[in-house]
Design an enzyme around this catalytic site. Structure first.
Site, PDB file in Angstrom:
ATOM      1  CE  LYS A  13      -2.333  -1.085   3.791  1.00  0.00           C
ATOM      2  NZ  LYS A  13      -1.734  -2.379   4.156  1.00  0.00           N
ATOM      3  NE  ARG A  88      -4.253  -1.571  10.176  1.00  0.00           N
ATOM      4  CZ  ARG A  88      -3.148  -1.059   9.630  1.00  0.00           C
ATOM      5  NH1 ARG A  88      -3.143   0.164   9.172  1.00  0.00           N
ATOM      6  NH2 ARG A  88      -2.060  -1.787   9.538  1.00  0.00           N
ATOM      7  NE  ARG A 127       7.476  -3.422   5.807  1.00  0.00           N
ATOM      8  CZ  ARG A 127       6.188  -3.070   5.858  1.00  0.00           C
ATOM      9  NH1 ARG A 127       5.524  -2.774   4.761  1.00  0.00           N
ATOM     10  NH2 ARG A 127       5.561  -3.048   7.012  1.00  0.00           N
ATOM     11  NE  ARG A 160       6.614  -1.005  10.263  1.00  0.00           N
ATOM     12  CZ  ARG A 160       5.491  -0.822   9.567  1.00  0.00           C
ATOM     13  NH1 ARG A 160       5.518  -0.183   8.416  1.00  0.00           N
ATOM     14  NH2 ARG A 160       4.342  -1.283  10.017  1.00  0.00           N
ATOM     15  NE  ARG A 171       1.948  -5.232  11.140  1.00  0.00           N
ATOM     16  CZ  ARG A 171       2.885  -4.864  10.268  1.00  0.00           C
ATOM     17  NH1 ARG A 171       4.081  -5.412  10.318  1.00  0.00           N
ATOM     18  NH2 ARG A 171       2.625  -3.950   9.374  1.00  0.00           N
TER      19      ARG A 171
END
Ligand code: AMP
Length: 220
Positions: A13, A88, A127, A160, A171
Site C-alpha cells: 500500500k 481498518r 523489509r 520495524r 498483524r
C-alpha cells in the site's frame, strides 16, 4: 479523487500510494506513518500507541479517527487524497463516511491489493527502513548496495519492531478478524476494485493507473 488503498500489511500500500501521489498529485494519508511519527516524537498520543503497535494490535478507533479527521480538514486534501492503512475496522469506515459527508465529499474507489499470506510473510520479514531518512528496502527484492547501510544517506537500516515474525503473525490475524470484513462492506457500496498485488511493482502501478484513468475512474 478520493481513494482508499486497501490490503493486508505488506501488500504494498505504501509503495503504490507513493505512485498515486506522484501521478495524481494528491496527498497520501498513512495512519501508520502518522502514528510512527507520534511514537518517535514521544507525544502523549505516541506514548499511548507504542506498545499496541509493537504487539501488532490496533490503536483505538477514537485515537485514529481524531488524527484522520484533523488531517482531512487540511487544505492540501481539497483536491483529493489517498488513504493508506485506514480504515481498518467497520466503525472506522462508518465514521469516515460521516466525516466525508460533513465535508461534502465521498470515496470514489477502494483499491484492494490482493496478496496471499505466504508472500506477505516473506515481504514483511525482509523489509528494512533507513533509520535516518526513512527510505525503504527489501533484503531480497530491493537490497541496499552495502548490507544494513542506506544508499542515499548512509544511515543504518533497521527492521520495524512490528515486522518481526511473531508480530507479523498477530498483524495478519488482526487483519483477518477486523479489517478483511471491510471488503464486503465496500463491495456492497459498489466501490471495491481488485488489483493483483503480486508481481513487479511497475506492473501493479500500471494496473492502478489504468483503473484510475478509465471511464469510471476519471474523477480528477
Ligand atoms: P501500518 O504501517 O499501516 O501497517 O500500521 C502500523 C501499525 O499502526 C498497525 O499495526 C496498528 O498498530 C497502527 N495503525 C495504523 N493504522 C491504524 C488504523 N487505521 N487503526 C488502528 N491502528 C492503526
Amino acid at each position: 479523487m478520493n481513494l482508499i488503498l486497501f490490503g493486508p500489511p505488506g501488500a504494498g500500500k505504501g509503495t503504490q500510494a507513493q505512485f498515486i501521489v506522484e501521478r495524481f498529485r494528491i496527498p497520501q494519508i498513512s495512519t501508520g506513518d502518522m502514528l510512527r511519527a507520534a511514537v518517535k516524537a514521544q507525544t502523549p498520543l505516541g506514548l499511548k500507541a507504542k506498545a499496541i503497535m509493537e504487539s501488532g494490535g490496533l490503536v483505538s478507533d477514537e485515537v485514529v479517527l481524531g488524527i484522520v479527521q484533523e488531517r482531512l480538514a487540511q487544505s492540501d486534501c481539497e483536491s483529493g487524497f489517498v488513504l493508506d492503512g485506514f480504515p481498518r475496522t467497520i466503525p472506522q469506515a462508518l465514521s469516515l463516511g460521516d466525516i466525508l459527508a460533513g465535508l461534502d465529499r465521498a470515496i470514489d474507489h477502494v483499491i484492494s491489493l490482493d496478496v496471499d499470506n505466504a508472500e506477505i510473510i516473506q515481504r514483511l520479514s525482509g523489509r528494512r527502513t533507513c533509520s535516518a531518512c526513512g527510505k525503504g528496502y527489501h533484503v531480497l527484492y530491493d537490497p541496499s548496495k552495502n548490507a544494513d547501510v542506506c544508499d542515499v544517506c548512509g544511515g543504518a537500516l533497521m527492521q520495524r519492531e512490528d515486522d518481526k515474525e511473531a508480530t507479523v503473525k498477530n498483524r495478519l490475524d488482526v487483519y483477518d478478524r477486523q479489517t478483511a470484513p471491510l471488503k464486503e462492506y465496500y463491495e456492497q457500496a459498489g466501490l471495491l476494485r481488485h488489483i493483483n498485488g503480486c508481481g513487479p511493482i511497475r506492473d501493479i502501478q500500471q494496473q492502478i493507473g489504468e483503473l484510475l484513468k478509465g471511464p469510471s475512474g476519471d474523477n480528477s
